[in-house]
Structure formats: C-alpha cells, structure tokens
Design an enzyme around this catalytic site. Structure first.
Site, short mmCIF file in Angstrom:
data_model
loop_
_atom_site.label_atom_id
_atom_site.label_comp_id
_atom_site.label_asym_id
_atom_site.label_seq_id
_atom_site.Cartn_x
_atom_site.Cartn_y
_atom_site.Cartn_z
N SER A 107 -7.79 -2.16 12.32
CA SER A 107 -8.69 -1.00 12.34
C SER A 107 -9.49 -1.04 13.63
O SER A 107 -9.71 -2.13 14.18
CB SER A 107 -9.64 -1.05 11.14
OG SER A 107 -10.69 -0.11 11.30
N ALA A 147 1.66 3.24 -2.31
CA ALA A 147 1.37 4.31 -3.28
C ALA A 147 0.48 5.41 -2.71
O ALA A 147 0.32 6.46 -3.34
CB ALA A 147 0.72 3.71 -4.54
N LYS A 185 -10.73 -7.32 9.26
CA LYS A 185 -9.80 -6.73 10.23
C LYS A 185 -9.76 -7.53 11.55
O LYS A 185 -8.72 -7.63 12.19
CB LYS A 185 -10.15 -5.26 10.48
CG LYS A 185 -9.98 -4.36 9.24
CD LYS A 185 -8.54 -4.31 8.73
CE LYS A 185 -8.35 -3.27 7.63
NZ LYS A 185 -6.97 -3.25 7.12
N TYR A 212 -15.50 -5.74 5.81
CA TYR A 212 -14.38 -4.95 6.33
C TYR A 212 -14.11 -5.30 7.80
O TYR A 212 -12.98 -5.63 8.18
CB TYR A 212 -14.67 -3.45 6.19
CG TYR A 212 -13.49 -2.58 6.54
CD1 TYR A 212 -12.42 -2.45 5.66
CD2 TYR A 212 -13.41 -1.92 7.76
CE1 TYR A 212 -11.31 -1.68 5.98
CE2 TYR A 212 -12.31 -1.14 8.09
CZ TYR A 212 -11.27 -1.02 7.19
OH TYR A 212 -10.17 -0.25 7.51
N GLY A 217 0.83 -1.21 0.00
CA GLY A 217 0.00 0.00 0.00
C GLY A 217 0.85 1.25 0.00
O GLY A 217 0.46 2.30 0.49
P1 NAD Z 1 -5.33 4.35 0.92
O1 NAD Z 1 -6.51 4.03 0.05
O2 NAD Z 1 -4.82 5.73 0.92
O3 NAD Z 1 -4.14 3.35 0.57
C1 NAD Z 1 -4.36 1.98 0.40
C2 NAD Z 1 -3.38 1.46 -0.63
O4 NAD Z 1 -3.69 0.07 -0.85
C3 NAD Z 1 -3.48 2.17 -1.99
O5 NAD Z 1 -2.22 2.62 -2.43
C4 NAD Z 1 -4.05 1.09 -2.90
O6 NAD Z 1 -3.60 1.18 -4.26
C5 NAD Z 1 -3.54 -0.19 -2.23
N1 NAD Z 1 -4.33 -1.31 -2.70
C6 NAD Z 1 -5.69 -1.42 -2.72
N2 NAD Z 1 -6.05 -2.55 -3.35
C7 NAD Z 1 -4.90 -3.16 -3.73
C8 NAD Z 1 -4.63 -4.36 -4.45
N3 NAD Z 1 -5.62 -5.12 -4.92
N4 NAD Z 1 -3.34 -4.70 -4.65
C9 NAD Z 1 -2.33 -3.92 -4.21
N5 NAD Z 1 -2.53 -2.76 -3.55
C10 NAD Z 1 -3.81 -2.39 -3.32
O7 NAD Z 1 -5.74 3.84 2.38
P2 NAD Z 1 -5.22 4.18 3.86
O8 NAD Z 1 -6.30 4.92 4.54
O9 NAD Z 1 -3.83 4.68 3.87
O10 NAD Z 1 -5.28 2.70 4.48
C11 NAD Z 1 -4.15 1.92 4.81
C12 NAD Z 1 -4.62 0.80 5.70
O11 NAD Z 1 -5.17 1.31 6.91
C13 NAD Z 1 -5.70 -0.09 5.08
O12 NAD Z 1 -5.45 -1.44 5.41
C14 NAD Z 1 -6.96 0.39 5.75
O13 NAD Z 1 -7.95 -0.61 5.81
C15 NAD Z 1 -6.44 0.74 7.12
N6 NAD Z 1 -7.27 1.70 7.87
C16 NAD Z 1 -7.55 2.93 7.34
C17 NAD Z 1 -8.31 3.82 8.08
C18 NAD Z 1 -8.65 5.20 7.58
O14 NAD Z 1 -9.50 5.85 8.18
N7 NAD Z 1 -8.02 5.70 6.55
C19 NAD Z 1 -8.79 3.45 9.34
C20 NAD Z 1 -8.47 2.18 9.83
C21 NAD Z 1 -7.70 1.32 9.10
#
Ligand code: NAD
Length: 284
Positions: free
Chosen positions: A116, A10, A161, A157, A8
């Site tokens: 999460s 990117a 998690k 989801y 992740g």
């Molecule tokens: P984000 O969407 O900014 O980044 C997620 C990354 O995962 C992206 O770069 C995306 O391209 C990559 N990704 C998605 N599907 C993919 C695939 N099939 N193959 C390879 N890469 C893939 O999200 P974020 O908010 O930075 O989330 C990061 C982590 O934190 C995730 O696991 C998310 O569930 C978790 N999370 C986020 C939050 C929030 O509020 N943002 C809260 C709790 C947990």
C-alpha cells in the site's frame, strides 16, 4: 495456461484479478474467509495452514503464480490491530513459505503481494511493530500499535504493509527465491474504490480524512485497473522484475516523498556496498 492462487478472491482487487486470470483461460484457486475454492481464516495460524494445504492439494503441486490480496483496512475497533497484523503480514509470509516449493517447480513463477502507499505516506508508524513482525512476533507487534489509542489500526496497517514490503525486498533477491526462478514483487496501491474503501467512506470521520488526502491526479483508483497491473506483473513481460514495490497511487507518494527516493548510497556506506558486491560474487 497456468495455475494461480489468489487470496482475497471474494472481493475487491483480488476478485478482479481472479476474474481476469480466468478470462485468459488460467486455473485460479481462490482463497478467502468466504465464497472461495479454499475457505480459510487467515487471521489464525490454523487457517493459514489450511490455506497452504488446500491450495497445494488443488494445484497438483505446481503454482505458476500467486497473488496475496487478502487484507484488512485501518477501520476502527479494538480487535482491528491484531487482525491487521495477522492477515496483512502473517497471511502473506506464512502462505508464501508454504507455497515456495510449488512455485519453484514452475518455470519463472511470479508472486504479487499487495502492499500500500500507506507504507510511505502514513507518518510516525512505529518501527518496533515493523521489527516485531519481521521477527515473527505478532503479539509484540500488536502491543506496539496499542500505545497509539484510536490511531492503533492506522499504525498497525502502515506497519503491516511496511513489514510485508521489506520482507518481499529482502527475500526476493535470495538464492531461495530469485535463485529458484521465483519473481517476488509487490504492488502499492493508493485509495482504490473497493468494498474496503467504501466501508471507510461510510464513516464520516474516516471519509473526511480520505477525501482530504492529497491525490495529485485526483479521485480514486479503479479495482479493475489495479488488477490489470497484477496480471501484467504475472506475465512474461515481468520476467526481469524482482524485489520491486510498484506504486500506483495517483501521485500521493511522489507528493510527499519526491526527494526521498531514488537516493545514492551515502559515502559512509561505501564499505558496506563493497562487502555486498563481494558477497554477490561469492554466491554459490
Ligand atoms: P476488499 O475488502 O474488497 O477485499 C479483501 C478480501 O480479503 C475480502 O474478500 C476479505 O474477505 C478477505 N479477507 C479479510 N480478512 C480475511 C481473513 N481473515 N481470512 C481470509 N480472507 C480475508 O479489499 P481490497 O480493497 O480489494 O484490498 C485488497 C488488498 O489491497 C488488501 O491487502 C488491502 O490492504 C490492499 N490495499 C487496498 C487499498 C484500497 O484503497 N482499497 C489501498 C492499498 C492497499
């Protein structure tokens, strides 16, 4: 300086972690579906295998730490539950399995998995979906969430998690992981302002639900701050951290679940507890 893999990488928190590690002089191998050192689709078994192999080739066979941040949020869509199960659960455990030996080769390697606070604050997540993931059955897990209609993505989801958190806690203490000196832990963020959350906020119904969700400290978390927690959990300061799920969520988990944990082992489970004590003493 160490060698780290970050999935992740990117976007959002994964991108922030990669940037902070690189700024400290470490080598980072980013994995993502786009714009990464190893481009792989973690929603398929072939993509996950490609991610494992690509990182092992780029690392030279030793990994000082890995961060599993790739993930999908509970956005609407018929395909979403499947993608969530595949990426959020199997995109963690299959990669870690493939990278285990490279982590074992390092001195006190660290793993940080993104969980999460949906684990403890989403009501009525189906246990059948959680059990199916832990048993390696993605189709069964997805099917168990489909019964919930438009709530299927939220159920998938929460289940993904919880399953990944349980996997971390079960595996962390084993001879295979703790015994090999690998520290396996998870971070459980609340609502963090990243592209994932921004997309949810762009949908009026989802935005309403997110903004009315209790956050005692107020507002949203910052991606850079969560990345600082990850970098800390990868550092020497975290040598004694093992099997922990660290909540950084503005107090939502405590708001809903203050009395649910910590909790003493109930009296009826004392025999089990003594058996566990003996099992540890007898470990090879
Ligand atoms: P984000 O969407 O900014 O980044 C997620 C990354 O995962 C992206 O770069 C995306 O391209 C990559 N990704 C998605 N599907 C993919 C695939 N099939 N193959 C390879 N890469 C893939 O999200 P974020 O908010 O930075 O989330 C990061 C982590 O934190 C995730 O696991 C998310 O569930 C978790 N999370 C986020 C939050 C929030 O509020 N943002 C809260 C709790 C947990």
């Amino acid at each position: 300086m160490g060698v780290y893999a970050v999935t992740g990488s990117a976007s959002g928190m994964g991108a922030e972690v990669a940037e902070k590690l690189r700024a400290q002089g470490h080598t980072v191998i980013g994995v993502d579906i786009k714009a990464a050192d190893v481009v792989a689709d973690l929603s398929t078994a072939e993509g996950r295998k490609a991610a494992v192999d690509g990182v092992l080739a780029a690392s030279g066979g030793t990994l000082d730490g890995v961060v599993l941040a790739a993930g999908l949020g509970p956005a609407p869509g018929a395909e979403r539950p499947r993608l969530i199960v595949e990426v959020n659960y199997f995109g963690v455990v299959e990669l870690l399995d493939g990278w285990h030996d490279a982590l074992a080769r390092a001195d006190r390697a660290k793993v940080v998995v993104f969980a999460s606070n949906a684990t403890t604050t989403t009501p009525a997540v189906p246990g059948r979906a959680i059990r199916a993931m832990l048993a390696g059955d993605s189709a069964k897990a997805v099917k168990a969430t489909r019964l919930f209609g438009k709530n299927a993505p939220a159920m998938a989801y929460g289940a993904s998690k919880i399953a990944v958190s349980r996997w971390v806690r079960r595996q962390a203490v084993t001879a295979r992981w703790a015994g090999a000196g690998i520290r396996l832990n998870a971070l459980a963020p609340g609502a963090i302002l990243t592209p994932l959350l921004e997309k949810q906020l762009a949908t009026p119904a989802e935005a309403k639900a997110i903004r009315s969700f209790p956050v005692p400290i107020g507002g949203f978390g910052a991606a850079g701050q969560l990345a600082d927690w990850v970098v800390f959990m990868l550092s020497d300061a975290a040598d004694f951290l093992c099997g922990s799920i660290v909540f950084v969520d503005g107090g939502s988990d405590a708001w809903f679940r203050a009395d649910d944990w910590p909790r003493a082992v109930p009296a009826r489970r004392v025999p089990w507890y003594l058996k566990r004590m003996r099992a540890f003493a007898e470990r090879a």
